[in-house]
Scaffold this active site. Structure first.
Site, PDB file in Angstrom:
ATOM      1  N   HIS A 119      44.874  38.760  52.435  1.00 57.30           N
ATOM      2  CA  HIS A 119      43.854  38.051  51.660  1.00 57.30           C
ATOM      3  C   HIS A 119      44.103  36.539  51.656  1.00 57.30           C
ATOM      4  CE1 HIS A 119      42.525  41.766  49.115  1.00 57.30           C
ATOM      5  NE2 HIS A 119      42.261  41.893  50.402  1.00 57.30           N
ATOM      6  N   CYS A 178      47.171  40.222  45.118  1.00 54.53           N
ATOM      7  CA  CYS A 178      47.211  38.758  45.140  1.00 54.53           C
ATOM      8  C   CYS A 178      47.626  38.202  43.786  1.00 54.53           C
ATOM      9  CB  CYS A 178      45.868  38.189  45.582  1.00 54.53           C
ATOM     10  SG  CYS A 178      45.529  38.483  47.342  1.00 54.53           S
ATOM     11  N   GLU A 191      44.227  34.338  49.258  1.00 55.77           N
ATOM     12  CA  GLU A 191      45.161  33.830  48.250  1.00 55.77           C
ATOM     13  C   GLU A 191      46.608  33.966  48.729  1.00 55.77           C
ATOM     14  OE1 GLU A 191      41.965  36.242  45.930  1.00 55.77           O
ATOM     15  OE2 GLU A 191      42.845  36.230  47.941  1.00 55.77           O
TER      16      GLU A 191
END
Length: 166
Positions: A79, A108, A81
């Site tokens: 992801h 995350c 993040e």
């Protein structure tokens, strides 16, 4: 001549950079970018959702669903993040803000908390009812991470690469 008055805010600026970073994603269905900023409004790191470095984008699945989770994107994609946190290269992110278009998932959230980020600024919370986001909010709140839904004054920004518009 007075200064220009219709400039974007810091929040709109950094969210715009996160959205621009998302355009690097190869994911055909979801493009998310992240921008980490310190207390002096300096960008510490950027990231977008994609495969880990060294994994060929053409050799892994991009499907959202299938009979076998192994053949979907979910076990492989990192992801935005987490990519931004990892891309910081070990720099101290304590007290930083993370700008991201989509509210972070629980995985995350763990990395956000552990890295010392103190605020998450997001645009969309469309998965608010999912277990992943509910767990994320529970952890982020418990850790004292401020959650801010951005309400921009502008609905879009236009970027042109035309020399005539510079």
């Amino acid at each position: 001549m007075p200064k220009r008055e219709n400039y974007i805010s810091w929040d709109e600026y950094f969210m715009g950079i996160a959205l621009l970073s998302a355009q690097r994603s190869k994911d055909p269905s979801t493009q998310v970018g992240a921008c980490i900023v310190n207390q002096s409004n300096k960008i510490m790191s950027l990231g977008y959702n994609g495969l880990p470095a060294g994994c060929d984008d053409d050799e892994f699945p991009w499907e959202r669903c299938g009979d076998d989770d192994y053949e979907t994107k979910y076990p492989y994609v990192c992801h935005a993040e987490l990519n931004a946190i990892l891309n910081a290269g070990g720099r101290d992110l304590s007290g930083c803000k993370l700008y991201v278009a989509l509210f972070p998932c629980n995985e995350c959230a763990k990395a956000i908390i552990q890295s010392g980020i103190k605020e998450v600024v997001y645009l969309s919370d469309k998965y608010a009812d999912s277990i992943s986001v509910r767990a994320s909010k529970r952890m982020l709140n418990a850790a004292g991470v401020k959650l801010t839904k951005l309400t921009p004054k502008v609905s879009e920004l236009r970027i042109s690469f035309s020399e005539d518009e510079i």
